[in-house]
Design an enzyme around this catalytic site. Structure first.
Site, PDB file in Angstrom:
ATOM      1  N   ASP A  25       0.832  -1.205   0.000  1.00  0.00           N
ATOM      2  CA  ASP A  25       0.000   0.000   0.000  1.00  0.00           C
ATOM      3  C   ASP A  25       0.871   1.262   0.000  1.00  0.00           C
ATOM      4  OD1 ASP A  25      -2.331   1.418  -0.072  1.00  0.00           O
ATOM      5  OD2 ASP A  25      -2.752   1.253   2.061  1.00  0.00           O
ATOM      6  N   HIS A  42       2.588   3.234  -8.987  1.00  0.00           N
ATOM      7  CA  HIS A  42       2.487   1.800  -9.290  1.00  0.00           C
ATOM      8  C   HIS A  42       3.713   1.341 -10.085  1.00  0.00           C
ATOM      9  CE1 HIS A  42      -1.446   1.993  -7.631  1.00  0.00           C
ATOM     10  NE2 HIS A  42      -2.018   2.603  -8.652  1.00  0.00           N
ATOM     11  N   LEU A 136      11.280 -20.334  -4.818  1.00  0.00           N
ATOM     12  CA  LEU A 136      10.195 -19.508  -4.261  1.00  0.00           C
ATOM     13  C   LEU A 136       8.909 -19.632  -5.079  1.00  0.00           C
ATOM     14  CD1 LEU A 136       9.366 -17.027  -2.371  1.00  0.00           C
ATOM     15  CD2 LEU A 136      10.116 -15.577  -4.276  1.00  0.00           C
TER      16      LEU A 136
HETATM   17  C1  FPP Z   1      -1.956   0.109  -3.325  1.00  0.00           C
HETATM   18  O1  FPP Z   1      -1.468   1.415  -3.321  1.00  0.00           O
HETATM   19  C2  FPP Z   1      -1.393  -0.634  -4.449  1.00  0.00           C
HETATM   20  C3  FPP Z   1      -2.114  -1.220  -5.422  1.00  0.00           C
HETATM   21  C4  FPP Z   1      -3.584  -1.217  -5.469  1.00  0.00           C
HETATM   22  C5  FPP Z   1      -1.461  -1.889  -6.553  1.00  0.00           C
HETATM   23  C6  FPP Z   1      -0.238  -2.652  -6.211  1.00  0.00           C
HETATM   24  C7  FPP Z   1       0.405  -3.059  -7.458  1.00  0.00           C
HETATM   25  C8  FPP Z   1       1.708  -2.938  -7.732  1.00  0.00           C
HETATM   26  C9  FPP Z   1       2.731  -2.487  -6.794  1.00  0.00           C
HETATM   27  C10 FPP Z   1       2.194  -3.406  -9.043  1.00  0.00           C
HETATM   28  C11 FPP Z   1       2.367  -4.862  -8.908  1.00  0.00           C
HETATM   29  C12 FPP Z   1       3.127  -5.398  -9.992  1.00  0.00           C
HETATM   30  C13 FPP Z   1       3.392  -6.684 -10.112  1.00  0.00           C
HETATM   31  C14 FPP Z   1       4.263  -7.113 -11.194  1.00  0.00           C
HETATM   32  C15 FPP Z   1       2.840  -7.683  -9.180  1.00  0.00           C
HETATM   33  P1  FPP Z   1      -2.515   2.600  -3.425  1.00  0.00           P
HETATM   34  O2  FPP Z   1      -2.705   2.925  -4.859  1.00  0.00           O
HETATM   35  O3  FPP Z   1      -3.766   2.215  -2.697  1.00  0.00           O
HETATM   36  O4  FPP Z   1      -1.784   3.751  -2.682  1.00  0.00           O
HETATM   37  P2  FPP Z   1      -2.436   4.883  -1.777  1.00  0.00           P
HETATM   38  O5  FPP Z   1      -2.993   4.187  -0.567  1.00  0.00           O
HETATM   39  O6  FPP Z   1      -1.287   5.746  -1.447  1.00  0.00           O
HETATM   40  O7  FPP Z   1      -3.481   5.562  -2.606  1.00  0.00           O
END
Ligand code: FPP
Length: 253
Positions: A25, A42, A136
């Site tokens: 997050d 992201h 893994l």
């Molecule tokens: C939450 O941060 C994150 C997500 C909803 C997406 C997570 C995805 C990635 C890190 C990319 C993954 C890639 C692979 C290859 C698995 P948020 O957007 O809710 O952040 P915020 O709370 O600051 O708004």
């Protein structure tokens, strides 16, 4: 580098968590702090995925399960959903040769039929290409929510009872767990959530009954190997009692 090595030296290799689950997050806030679009967060978050995968693999952790997209995330602005789906598919495709080189097996859980075909195909290709890897297991929870998973399990159990495959009296914790998407994995020993919120957000609710929870304010794009090592070090300082007394646990060990 030296700081990371110092931290790695503090990890007791004989007491590693076998399964680490992560709620990634803070990508959006990371981008906002820099005046960038949320999607930049992201993009940067993918680098943290690579670092967490590398360290898990190098340490010899067996399972890493990442909450990449929740059922509730479908409600985000369409442009962000599209960008995330594209990013996840592209990143996995790009990383496939490295995953194979590092003997990492990609596993997918969630309502994958809701994924756009392009991203789904890329993920499935990687899953098949890494199926032989024995190191893994990196599981991506995509279009996943724990309540969805539990309801699906209940439907499958009801069908099994109806067809006579199992009887109602057979149903216990172990049988139930076999109907979950995580049926081939041990429960997580350690659940990490980055980004400063102290909640579980519909993630692996059944499986984390006895997991150690680690919450950090670090935003996911800033969560590198040193921060991951910190979480493991703290995990190793905890006493896991599974409902027993401290004296019982100490006698047993
Ligand atoms: C939450 O941060 C994150 C997500 C909803 C997406 C997570 C995805 C990635 C890190 C990319 C993954 C890639 C692979 C290859 C698995 P948020 O957007 O809710 O952040 P915020 O709370 O600051 O708004």
């Amino acid at each position: 580098m030296e700081e990371l090595q110092n931290k790695l030296n503090q990890i007791d290799m004989s007491r590693l968590p076998r399964h680490v689950a992560i709620i990634m997050d803070g990508n959006g806030r990371w981008a906002k702090l820099r005046g960038e679009d949320r999607c930049m967060g992201h993009v940067e978050g993918v680098n943290s995925v690579r670092k967490a995968t590398e360290l898990s693999s190098d340490l010899g952790i067996d399972y890493l399960t990442l909450y990449a997209f929740s059922t509730e995330n479908w409600n985000r602005p369409q442009q962000e959903v599209d960008a995330l789906m594209h990013l996840i598919g592209m990143a996995i495709e790009r990383e496939t040769p490295d995953l194979i080189k590092n003997n990492v097996h990609l596993n997918l859980i969630g309502a994958l039929d809701r994924m756009p075909k392009e991203a789904y195909d890329r993920l499935r290709r990687c899953e098949l290409a890494t199926a032989h890897c024995t190191g893994l297991t990196m599981t991506l929870a995509l279009s996943y929510s724990s309540r969805w998973e539990i309801v699906e399990a209940v439907k499958k159990i009801a069908a099994s009872v109806k067809s006579g495959k199992i009887s109602e009296t057979d149903i216990d914790d172990n049988i139930f767990a076999q109907y979950l998407a995580t049926c081939d994995m041990p429960d997580p020993d350690l659940l990490i959530r980055t980004g400063g919120d102290n909640r579980i957000s519909n993630y692996l609710l059944w499986q984390i009954a006895y997991s150690e929870l680690y919450f950090t304010r670090t935003l996911w794009p800033d969560f590198g190997k040193a921060e991951y090592a910190d979480a493991i070090i703290e995990y190793q300082q905890r006493e896991r009692r599974y409902g027993k007394t401290s004296e019982q646990v100490q006698q047993e060990s």
